[in-house]
Design an enzyme around this catalytic site. Sequence first.
Site, PDB file in Angstrom:
ATOM      1  N   SER A 136      50.968  71.604  84.836  1.00 26.10           N
ATOM      2  CA  SER A 136      51.774  70.894  83.836  1.00 26.10           C
ATOM      3  C   SER A 136      52.624  69.853  84.546  1.00 26.10           C
ATOM      4  CB  SER A 136      52.692  71.891  83.123  1.00 26.10           C
ATOM      5  OG  SER A 136      53.622  71.201  82.305  1.00 26.10           O
ATOM      6  N   TYR A 149      58.802  79.104  82.172  1.00 22.55           N
ATOM      7  CA  TYR A 149      57.471  78.480  82.096  1.00 22.55           C
ATOM      8  C   TYR A 149      57.371  77.416  83.201  1.00 22.55           C
ATOM      9  CZ  TYR A 149      53.668  75.525  80.226  1.00 22.55           C
ATOM     10  OH  TYR A 149      52.520  74.765  80.063  1.00 22.55           O
TER      11      TYR A 149
HETATM   12  N1  LIG Z   1      49.874  71.851  75.127  1.00 27.18           N
HETATM   13  C1  LIG Z   1      50.643  71.283  76.047  1.00 27.18           C
HETATM   14  O1  LIG Z   1      51.516  70.471  75.731  1.00 27.18           O
HETATM   15  C2  LIG Z   1      50.420  71.585  77.510  1.00 27.18           C
HETATM   16  C3  LIG Z   1      51.045  70.752  78.460  1.00 27.18           C
HETATM   17  C4  LIG Z   1      50.865  71.018  79.821  1.00 27.18           C
HETATM   18  C5  LIG Z   1      50.070  72.070  80.206  1.00 27.18           C
HETATM   19  N2  LIG Z   1      49.478  72.860  79.272  1.00 27.18           N
HETATM   20  C6  LIG Z   1      48.634  73.968  79.754  1.00 27.18           C
HETATM   21  O2  LIG Z   1      47.326  73.810  79.243  1.00 27.18           O
HETATM   22  C7  LIG Z   1      46.676  75.076  79.197  1.00 27.18           C
HETATM   23  C8  LIG Z   1      46.050  75.269  77.839  1.00 27.18           C
HETATM   24  O3  LIG Z   1      47.086  75.348  76.873  1.00 27.18           O
HETATM   25  P1  LIG Z   1      46.937  74.838  75.363  1.00 27.18           P
HETATM   26  O4  LIG Z   1      47.883  73.731  75.192  1.00 27.18           O
HETATM   27  O5  LIG Z   1      45.518  74.648  75.037  1.00 27.18           O
HETATM   28  O6  LIG Z   1      47.580  76.099  74.626  1.00 27.18           O
HETATM   29  P2  LIG Z   1      47.067  77.113  73.542  1.00 27.18           P
HETATM   30  O7  LIG Z   1      46.384  76.404  72.431  1.00 27.18           O
HETATM   31  O8  LIG Z   1      48.250  77.962  73.274  1.00 27.18           O
HETATM   32  O9  LIG Z   1      45.933  77.971  74.315  1.00 27.18           O
HETATM   33  C9  LIG Z   1      46.256  78.871  75.323  1.00 27.18           C
HETATM   34  C10 LIG Z   1      44.981  79.590  75.707  1.00 27.18           C
HETATM   35  O10 LIG Z   1      45.247  80.487  76.790  1.00 27.18           O
HETATM   36  C11 LIG Z   1      44.745  81.766  76.420  1.00 27.18           C
HETATM   37  N3  LIG Z   1      45.427  82.867  77.074  1.00 27.18           N
HETATM   38  C12 LIG Z   1      46.747  83.192  77.044  1.00 27.18           C
HETATM   39  N4  LIG Z   1      46.970  84.305  77.746  1.00 27.18           N
HETATM   40  C13 LIG Z   1      45.765  84.717  78.234  1.00 27.18           C
HETATM   41  C14 LIG Z   1      45.339  85.798  79.023  1.00 27.18           C
HETATM   42  N5  LIG Z   1      46.182  86.750  79.453  1.00 27.18           N
HETATM   43  N6  LIG Z   1      44.010  85.894  79.361  1.00 27.18           N
HETATM   44  C15 LIG Z   1      43.134  84.965  78.917  1.00 27.18           C
HETATM   45  N7  LIG Z   1      43.475  83.916  78.141  1.00 27.18           N
HETATM   46  C16 LIG Z   1      44.779  83.799  77.803  1.00 27.18           C
HETATM   47  C17 LIG Z   1      44.915  81.825  74.902  1.00 27.18           C
HETATM   48  O11 LIG Z   1      44.128  82.882  74.370  1.00 27.18           O
HETATM   49  P3  LIG Z   1      44.564  83.657  73.009  1.00 27.18           P
HETATM   50  O12 LIG Z   1      44.043  82.814  71.864  1.00 27.18           O
HETATM   51  O13 LIG Z   1      43.870  84.977  73.127  1.00 27.18           O
HETATM   52  O14 LIG Z   1      46.051  83.762  72.995  1.00 27.18           O
HETATM   53  C18 LIG Z   1      44.429  80.437  74.543  1.00 27.18           C
HETATM   54  O15 LIG Z   1      43.022  80.387  74.556  1.00 27.18           O
HETATM   55  C19 LIG Z   1      47.755  76.107  79.540  1.00 27.18           C
HETATM   56  O16 LIG Z   1      47.645  76.473  80.901  1.00 27.18           O
HETATM   57  C20 LIG Z   1      49.048  75.349  79.300  1.00 27.18           C
HETATM   58  O17 LIG Z   1      50.130  75.877  80.039  1.00 27.18           O
HETATM   59  C21 LIG Z   1      49.626  72.641  77.931  1.00 27.18           C
END
Ligand SMILES: NC(=O)c1ccc[n+]([C@@H]2O[C@H](COP(=O)([O-])OP(=O)(O)OC[C@H]3O[C@@H](n4cnc5c(N)ncnc54)[C@H](OP(=O)(O)O)[C@@H]3O)[C@@H](O)[C@H]2O)c1
Length: 244
Positions: A136, A149
């Site tokens: 991130s 986080y």
């Molecule tokens: N969205 C943003 O603004 C943003 C910015 C910077 C970085 N990121 C990073 O991008 C990545 C993807 O996030 P996203 O934005 O797509 O968020 P999201 O829609 O909340 O998706 C998170 C994903 O991680 C999975 N997950 C959580 N805990 C887990 C575990 N213990 N084992 C396996 N899978 C798990 C969730 O599965 P479940 O459906 O089972 O919960 C979901 O598929 C993350 O690493 C996040 O920190 C996001």
Amino acid sequence: MSRIVGSVALVTGANRGIGRAVVEALIARGAAKVYAAARNIEALADLVAAGSGRVVALALDITSDESVALAKAIASDVTLLINNAGALAPGSQLSTSIEQLKLNLDVNYYGTLRTASAFAPVIEANGGGSIANVLSAVSFASVPGFGAYSASKAAAHSLTQGLRAELGPKGVKISGIYPGPVDTDMAKALEGVEKATPASVAAEILDGIEAGDDYILPDPMAKQAYATFREDPRSLEAFFANFA
Ligand SMILES: NC(=O)c1ccc[n+]([C@@H]2O[C@H](COP(=O)([O-])OP(=O)(O)OC[C@H]3O[C@@H](n4cnc5c(N)ncnc54)[C@H](OP(=O)(O)O)[C@@H]3O)[C@@H](O)[C@H]2O)c1
């Protein structure tokens, strides 16, 4: 460089958000097989159906040694691991219980470490490849409203640097991915902020992996944050301090 065409990829957290978009982009760009990994594989049914026979649903909870070992036994042909799964337990580090804040580290740091440790030897045995960790922009400076986080993503950034040094000589290329706000469930609570689309971020991630970039900055905010950090780390800290 790491070619997407013909690769066998594994994407964690593939059922929604950025992970789902990355699976779709891998298929569109000619990956031979994509293991779409999720805690609940029923949530992957439509992704598998749309995957031209190249998407394989894989049960994986990255906080469980047992689950990771089972996934490793099944996905023994992986050449590209995209550690995308992540969790955000919000709150000030001072006023939120440590028990609640721990989730950030359990998933984002230890979970990423667990899958990287399991699959690095697999990738090496398959002739080399890549591991890309979704980190991130807050890996570079803390946003106090989600301080734990931020700390977990800083720890995972440090992990990524360490993996690069240890695994590079073994033919495993390591990339860090540093998104700004992306329009997914995780960023729902962020109002009045410009968000990149998961599809555009996925495209930039795959471009960066193919180019062999150490640092992948997949959206305008990511690029701006990293440029500020390089120029003056304290000024990124001050900007993020007022962000929440
Ligand atoms: N969205 C943003 O603004 C943003 C910015 C910077 C970085 N990121 C990073 O991008 C990545 C993807 O996030 P996203 O934005 O797509 O968020 P999201 O829609 O909340 O998706 C998170 C994903 O991680 C999975 N997950 C959580 N805990 C887990 C575990 N213990 N084992 C396996 N899978 C798990 C969730 O599965 P479940 O459906 O089972 O919960 C979901 O598929 C993350 O690493 C996040 O920190 C996001």
